[in-house]
Design an enzyme around this catalytic site. Sequence first.
Site, PDB file in Angstrom:
ATOM      1  N   ASP A   1       0.825  -1.206   0.000  1.00  0.00           N
ATOM      2  CA  ASP A   1       0.000   0.000   0.000  1.00  0.00           C
ATOM      3  C   ASP A   1       0.858   1.255   0.000  1.00  0.00           C
ATOM      4  OD1 ASP A   1      -2.442  -1.240   0.037  1.00  0.00           O
ATOM      5  OD2 ASP A   1      -2.677  -1.175   2.221  1.00  0.00           O
TER       6      ASP A   1
ATOM      7  N   LYS B   1      -3.146   3.494  -4.005  1.00  0.00           N
ATOM      8  CA  LYS B   1      -3.820   4.483  -4.830  1.00  0.00           C
ATOM      9  C   LYS B   1      -4.202   5.635  -3.916  1.00  0.00           C
ATOM     10  CE  LYS B   1      -4.600   2.160  -8.846  1.00  0.00           C
ATOM     11  NZ  LYS B   1      -3.659   1.038  -8.644  1.00  0.00           N
TER      12      LYS B   1
ATOM     13  N   MET C   1      -8.902   7.783   8.834  1.00  0.00           N
ATOM     14  CA  MET C   1      -9.155   8.258   7.462  1.00  0.00           C
ATOM     15  C   MET C   1     -10.327   9.229   7.374  1.00  0.00           C
ATOM     16  SD  MET C   1      -8.727   4.583   5.529  1.00  0.00           S
ATOM     17  CE  MET C   1      -9.903   3.760   6.613  1.00  0.00           C
TER      18      MET C   1
END
Lengths: 271, 271
Positions: free
Chosen positions: A38, A60, A174
């Site tokens: 990641d 990403k 997040m």
Amino acid sequence: MPEAPGKVYLVGGGPGDPGLITVKGLGCLRAADVVLYDRLIAPALLAETPAWAELIDVGKAPEKARGSQAEINAQLIAHARAGKTVVRLKGGDPFVFGRGGEEALALVEAGIPFEVVPGVTSAVAAPAYAGIPVTHRHVAQSFTVVTGHTAGDGDENGAAWDDLPRSGTLVLLMGVKHLPEITARLIAAGRAADTPAAVIHWGTTARQQVVTGTLATIASDAREAPPPATIVIGEVVGLRAALSAFGPVEAGPLEADWPVDQPAETARSAS
Amino acid sequence: MPEAPGKVYLVGGGPGDPGLITVKGLGCLRAADVVLYDRLIAPALLAETPAWAELIDVGKAPEKARGSQAEINAQLIAHARAGKTVVRLKGGDPFVFGRGGEEALALVEAGIPFEVVPGVTSAVAAPAYAGIPVTHRHVAQSFTVVTGHTAGDGDENGAAWDDLPRSGTLVLLMGVKHLPEITARLIAAGRAADTPAAVIHWGTTARQQVVTGTLATIASDAREAPPPATIVIGEVVGLRAALSAFGPVEAGPLEADWPVDQPAETARSAS
């Protein structure tokens, strides 16, 4: 005749400080033929892989992550079918908003052997490095971890913001982008507006920065600060003033302990 | 003239499998002069300490743990004041019901430098080894960790059982003794009685055993099973049937990876 499939290890890389990977996870990296990793994985972890290992960045930008999951699953399966030892290296823990469960199910369906290697979650470790224990006697006897990732888009992934405890510690992963909306919803659902709150950026790394405020002010206090961030809401944030009296709680990687590649000559024989 | 105090490391020993200690935590053990360790710490971890290290068992039966905290604090301070490198080795993570915050505050008050080394919590890892991800897309977008330790004694340590989410995953640590009362209170507070539930004994160790049922039945289903236990309540328990299709998810320690005492000869140079 095709050879037997290799094994896939779903490995938690920990919260940022490379020294917080597990011994088992490090062992997987050192045995890997292929690593799919990641974004935000520490370069020091990738440096532990064998020279021949293929390192594939499957990270990403957060908003694009969803579309690529099928591709990642397909790559894990293809490399395992080629007989490789495959490590899927994820930030934090594979099963804490890491979509490790989806990858594991895809592997089961494909008949690929796999193993999960849990990791230290940033939900606990980032607050710890900032001097904030997620639980503390007489202060917080529970903690809840939610993702703020999809807040506001109203789909089934959105956390049930009205169905969260009004006491105890709340940790958002997040969620920094949606913080204004999230804090408003939490206050509307009954959390006291003056509950202490902290935003920890780049938790457990040398770049760690901490902003504190209250549930009412934190979205504004932290608005200049970029992701990645761990957000802590609860009375435990008030312990930070005392617990960060010494620098070491906020220290970055303990370089002297990394990597662990020397046996302790004086180690006891196993008991 | 008294020498400068040594440093205290509050180290999370992880959930049981010794391979799940962090690399940083292992480094602390290998540098320790004194180790104060909890019950249930794996012997393989203590075996990593230097031959001269003093190993002190401060573990108590759960019901006696409270009274001894002041003694443990005093020992940490005394050994540090004698100039020793002290490791306080705790199960799981020091700040997840580990009373690490209390120890840290005692060290601050005494002027002793310290550092917290987070660990893998059994709240996440024990379910993972049992094939249960604590979060999973479309199934659970949050998880809440509470201690069942003091359930029923009505003091301020008791979790607010009526103030827990009715959706998402609920993980109880140390609650197996009070399971009948806890499950009844959760149902009364609005959790569906047919919510899947699991009790994991000796999670992540070779002795791991898993009992599954529903919120209504689990207290009865698991009544023969002794502590230590991690209890998981939520729809994610339903994933276990698929995810435990391969043995490896439930495997015990990966012995071949433990201890990590050999440098990878072919390791990349640090990037």
